[in-house]
Design a protein around this motif. Structure first.
Motif, PDB file in Angstrom:
ATOM      1  N   ASN A 142     -15.159  53.452  -3.981  1.00  0.00           N
ATOM      2  CA  ASN A 142     -16.498  53.220  -3.451  1.00  0.00           C
ATOM      3  C   ASN A 142     -16.984  54.424  -2.647  1.00  0.00           C
ATOM      4  O   ASN A 142     -18.152  54.814  -2.726  1.00  0.00           O
ATOM      5  CB  ASN A 142     -16.529  51.997  -2.556  1.00  0.00           C
ATOM      6  N   VAL A 143     -16.086  54.997  -1.838  1.00  0.00           N
ATOM      7  CA  VAL A 143     -16.467  56.122  -0.983  1.00  0.00           C
ATOM      8  C   VAL A 143     -16.657  57.388  -1.822  1.00  0.00           C
ATOM      9  O   VAL A 143     -17.639  58.117  -1.667  1.00  0.00           O
ATOM     10  CB  VAL A 143     -15.403  56.375   0.107  1.00  0.00           C
TER      11      VAL A 143
ATOM     12  N   LEU B 150      -8.996  63.170  -3.554  1.00  0.00           N
ATOM     13  CA  LEU B 150      -9.435  64.014  -2.451  1.00  0.00           C
ATOM     14  C   LEU B 150      -9.645  63.186  -1.187  1.00  0.00           C
ATOM     15  O   LEU B 150      -9.196  63.570  -0.100  1.00  0.00           O
ATOM     16  CB  LEU B 150     -10.734  64.720  -2.830  1.00  0.00           C
ATOM     17  N   ILE B 151     -10.325  62.033  -1.326  1.00  0.00           N
ATOM     18  CA  ILE B 151     -10.573  61.169  -0.168  1.00  0.00           C
ATOM     19  C   ILE B 151      -9.253  60.702   0.422  1.00  0.00           C
ATOM     20  O   ILE B 151      -9.065  60.664   1.645  1.00  0.00           O
ATOM     21  CB  ILE B 151     -11.450  59.958  -0.553  1.00  0.00           C
TER      22      ILE B 151
ATOM     23  N   ARG C 229      -3.843  65.562   4.834  1.00  0.00           N
ATOM     24  CA  ARG C 229      -3.094  66.508   3.997  1.00  0.00           C
ATOM     25  C   ARG C 229      -3.889  67.780   3.714  1.00  0.00           C
ATOM     26  O   ARG C 229      -3.310  68.812   3.424  1.00  0.00           O
ATOM     27  CB  ARG C 229      -2.728  65.837   2.670  1.00  0.00           C
ATOM     28  N   ILE C 230      -5.194  67.683   3.766  1.00  0.00           N
ATOM     29  CA  ILE C 230      -6.021  68.863   3.522  1.00  0.00           C
ATOM     30  C   ILE C 230      -7.102  68.957   4.586  1.00  0.00           C
ATOM     31  O   ILE C 230      -7.422  67.964   5.256  1.00  0.00           O
ATOM     32  CB  ILE C 230      -6.687  68.820   2.119  1.00  0.00           C
TER      33      ILE C 230
ATOM     34  N   SER D 218     -14.052  70.326   4.009  1.00  0.00           N
ATOM     35  CA  SER D 218     -15.142  71.258   4.281  1.00  0.00           C
ATOM     36  C   SER D 218     -16.209  70.551   5.110  1.00  0.00           C
ATOM     37  O   SER D 218     -16.229  69.314   5.218  1.00  0.00           O
ATOM     38  CB  SER D 218     -15.758  71.740   2.969  1.00  0.00           C
ATOM     39  N   GLN D 219     -17.105  71.326   5.694  1.00  0.00           N
ATOM     40  CA  GLN D 219     -18.199  70.711   6.466  1.00  0.00           C
ATOM     41  C   GLN D 219     -19.096  69.884   5.557  1.00  0.00           C
ATOM     42  O   GLN D 219     -19.631  68.852   5.978  1.00  0.00           O
ATOM     43  CB  GLN D 219     -19.016  71.814   7.167  1.00  0.00           C
ATOM     44  N   GLU D 220     -19.249  70.312   4.316  1.00  0.00           N
ATOM     45  CA  GLU D 220     -20.068  69.550   3.366  1.00  0.00           C
ATOM     46  C   GLU D 220     -19.477  68.171   3.124  1.00  0.00           C
ATOM     47  O   GLU D 220     -20.184  67.156   3.130  1.00  0.00           O
ATOM     48  CB  GLU D 220     -20.176  70.319   2.048  1.00  0.00           C
ATOM     49  N   SER D 221     -18.132  68.111   2.913  1.00  0.00           N
ATOM     50  CA  SER D 221     -17.508  66.808   2.666  1.00  0.00           C
ATOM     51  C   SER D 221     -17.532  65.947   3.923  1.00  0.00           C
ATOM     52  O   SER D 221     -17.661  64.721   3.850  1.00  0.00           O
ATOM     53  CB  SER D 221     -16.071  66.997   2.168  1.00  0.00           C
ATOM     54  N   LEU D 222     -17.444  66.558   5.095  1.00  0.00           N
ATOM     55  CA  LEU D 222     -17.523  65.792   6.344  1.00  0.00           C
ATOM     56  C   LEU D 222     -18.922  65.189   6.515  1.00  0.00           C
ATOM     57  O   LEU D 222     -19.072  64.034   6.953  1.00  0.00           O
ATOM     58  CB  LEU D 222     -17.187  66.690   7.542  1.00  0.00           C
ATOM     59  N   ARG D 223     -19.926  65.971   6.165  1.00  0.00           N
ATOM     60  CA  ARG D 223     -21.299  65.466   6.261  1.00  0.00           C
ATOM     61  C   ARG D 223     -21.492  64.289   5.295  1.00  0.00           C
ATOM     62  O   ARG D 223     -22.100  63.269   5.643  1.00  0.00           O
ATOM     63  CB  ARG D 223     -22.282  66.604   5.936  1.00  0.00           C
ATOM     64  N   PHE D 224     -20.932  64.398   4.096  1.00  0.00           N
ATOM     65  CA  PHE D 224     -21.005  63.323   3.113  1.00  0.00           C
ATOM     66  C   PHE D 224     -20.331  62.067   3.641  1.00  0.00           C
ATOM     67  O   PHE D 224     -20.874  60.949   3.551  1.00  0.00           O
ATOM     68  CB  PHE D 224     -20.341  63.779   1.801  1.00  0.00           C
ATOM     69  N   LEU D 225     -19.107  62.207   4.202  1.00  0.00           N
ATOM     70  CA  LEU D 225     -18.348  61.053   4.700  1.00  0.00           C
ATOM     71  C   LEU D 225     -19.034  60.425   5.907  1.00  0.00           C
ATOM     72  O   LEU D 225     -19.020  59.198   6.073  1.00  0.00           O
ATOM     73  CB  LEU D 225     -16.922  61.479   5.069  1.00  0.00           C
TER      74      LEU D 225
END
Length: 454
Positions: free
Chosen positions: A30-31, A40-41, A48-49, A52-59
């Motif tokens: 869902n996420v 990745l999520i 573990r990884i 990026s700032q882009e993925s943080l903004r998405f989450l």
């Protein structure tokens, strides 16, 4: 795909993201949606990884979390990982240095530690790094630099020492004690030996226990030899001689029990000197002659071997030179000058194969014998100057003080007042240097000097 494990701390970036996802009853799929993979999520949630700032903004948008909270947690995680890497790098440096030093290669062990700013190393490792660097300097006879690091290590050492670090802490106090004694600070050295003795238990190496008793014997003997006048001070001398004998005999017994024949021989010399100072000259002479005879034979044997063990020759020569020099002192006191000169020559010959300190001690003894025969003998002054020259490139401050002192007194006896006073001033200045180093609080990064516990 299996669900991520539940043990990720909730106060971490991944734990915070997982808690938000579970609070909204969302699956990884869902996420992730069409933008990211569930793998990745999952890895982000398990820390573990580094996202990026882009993925943080998405989450943040997907899970209804303030972006500022995620950015703060991400920064904290980066700092923690950096600190962990920093710690591991210094832990590896320490481990390597310990192994190299244990293999008797102090110069090699010192090289990566030399320019290390220990004050900026992880706190739990800083005292251990300072201690091991100090031991490298000690092994190289660079005592001022060693003292610098040992002081820092003692100051930073935690009160409660982990079991696997107890031997390092014990070695620290033993090396500090030996260094202070080298730098003419016997009372401070005795205190450190006492601390070390209090740290020992049934599991302590007998070698360490013997070293401690030996060091305490040497200091008590030095105290006993100080000039006194009153009856009370005569009693103090007797007490110190008894203390010196007790510790020397303890060390002798321990070394003998573990088969350290060379150290047993040196302890026999020490006991003989105590006997001499106690008025038992014949006993002292007998013990020293026995040591000299036995180890002269061993030295002759070793030097005639086609493939000789240079280290063993070095140590055997050390015993021979010590015994011969001590015998020369006894014969000098008895005014048997020719006998004294015979022993001095043996000491000088053996010293050529041993330590610089032994060579200087033999040269000083030669000067003392020659000036007793004829105060104007130029060879007496030359012998004292030779000793000063031998010690010039070392940090053997106690020996340097003695060499300048005997030369100064020799010059004064000959009427060379100005030159004699200059030598005595040099001796006093060296004593002040030693006192300044032992009493000051020195940080490990202030190190500027580069130049076994006995």
């Amino acid at each position: 795909m299996p669900r991520p494990p539940k043990h990720v701390p909730p106060n971490t970036l991944g734990g915070h993201i997982r808690a938000a996802r579970e609070r909204l009853n969302l699956s990884l799929a869902n996420v992730a949606g069409d933008r990211y993979s569930t793998s990745l999520i999952s890895q982000i949630e398990r820390n573990r990884i580094e996202p990026s700032q882009e993925s943080l903004r998405f989450l943040a948008e997907k899970l209804l979390i303030p972006l500022a909270d995620l950015l703060t947690l991400a920064h904290q995680q980066w700092e923690a990982e950096t600190e962990t890497c920093h710690y591991k790098a210094h832990e590896e440096l320490l481990s390597t240095a310990l192994k190299v030093l244990a293999s008797k290669r102090p110069r090699e062990a010192l090289e990566p530690l030399k320019r290390l700013n220990i004050a900026q190393t992880p706190k739990l490792l800083s005292w251990r790094l300072a201690a091991i660097r100090g031991q490298c300097y000690f092994a190289l006879r660079q005592f001022l630099s060693a003292l610098n690091d040992f002081h820092y290590a003692v100051t930073e050492r935690p009160e409660v020492i982990p079991e696997d670090q107890r031997s390092e802490a014990l070695e620290l106090h033993l090396h500090l004690a030996a260094t202070l004694r080298e730098l003419k600070q016997p009372d401070a050295a005795f205190e450190q030996f006492t601390i070390a003795l209090g740290m020992m238990d049934a599991s302590t190496s007998l070698h360490y226990i013997a070293e401690t008793h030996w060091g305490m014997s040497l200091i008590a003997f030095e105290r006993a030899k100080k000039p006194f006048e009153s009856t009370h001070c005569v009693h103090y001398k007797e007490t110190q001689l008894q203390l010196a004998r007790k510790h020397a005999e303890n060390a002798y017994i321990l070394y003998r029990s573990i088969g350290e024949a060379l150290r047993v021989a040196l302890l026999t010399c020490q006991i003989a000197l105590i006997e001499q100072e106690s008025g038992k000259v014949d006993e002292a002479r007998h013990h020293l002659r026995e040591v000299l005879q036995n180890w002269m034979l061993e030295l002759d044997k070793q030097t005639n071997l086609p493939e000789r063990d240079q280290k063993h020759v070095h140590e055997v020569a050390n015993v021979v030179s010590a015994a011969a020099c001590s015998l020369a002192g006894i014969e000098l006191e008895a005014k048997n000058y020719q006998e004294a000169l015979k022993y001095v020559q043996q000491a000088l010959d053996a010293a050529q194969l041993s330590y610089v300190l032994r060579k200087a001690e033999a040269e000083i003894m030669l000067g003392r014998v020659l000036e007793s025969i004829n105060i104007y003998d130029p060879d007496a002054e030359k012998a004292f100057r030779d000793a000063i020259q031998s010690l010039a490139s070392t940090d053997r401050i106690t020996a340097q003080i003695r060499a300048h002192d005997v030369l100064g007194r020799n010059l004064l006896k000959k009427g060379e007042t100005k030159a004699g006073e200059e030598e005595l001033d040099t001796a006093r200045s060296l004593s002040d240097v030693a006192s300044a180093f032992s009493s000051s609080s020195i940080s490990a990064e202030d190190e500027t000097d580069e130049v076994a516990l006995k």
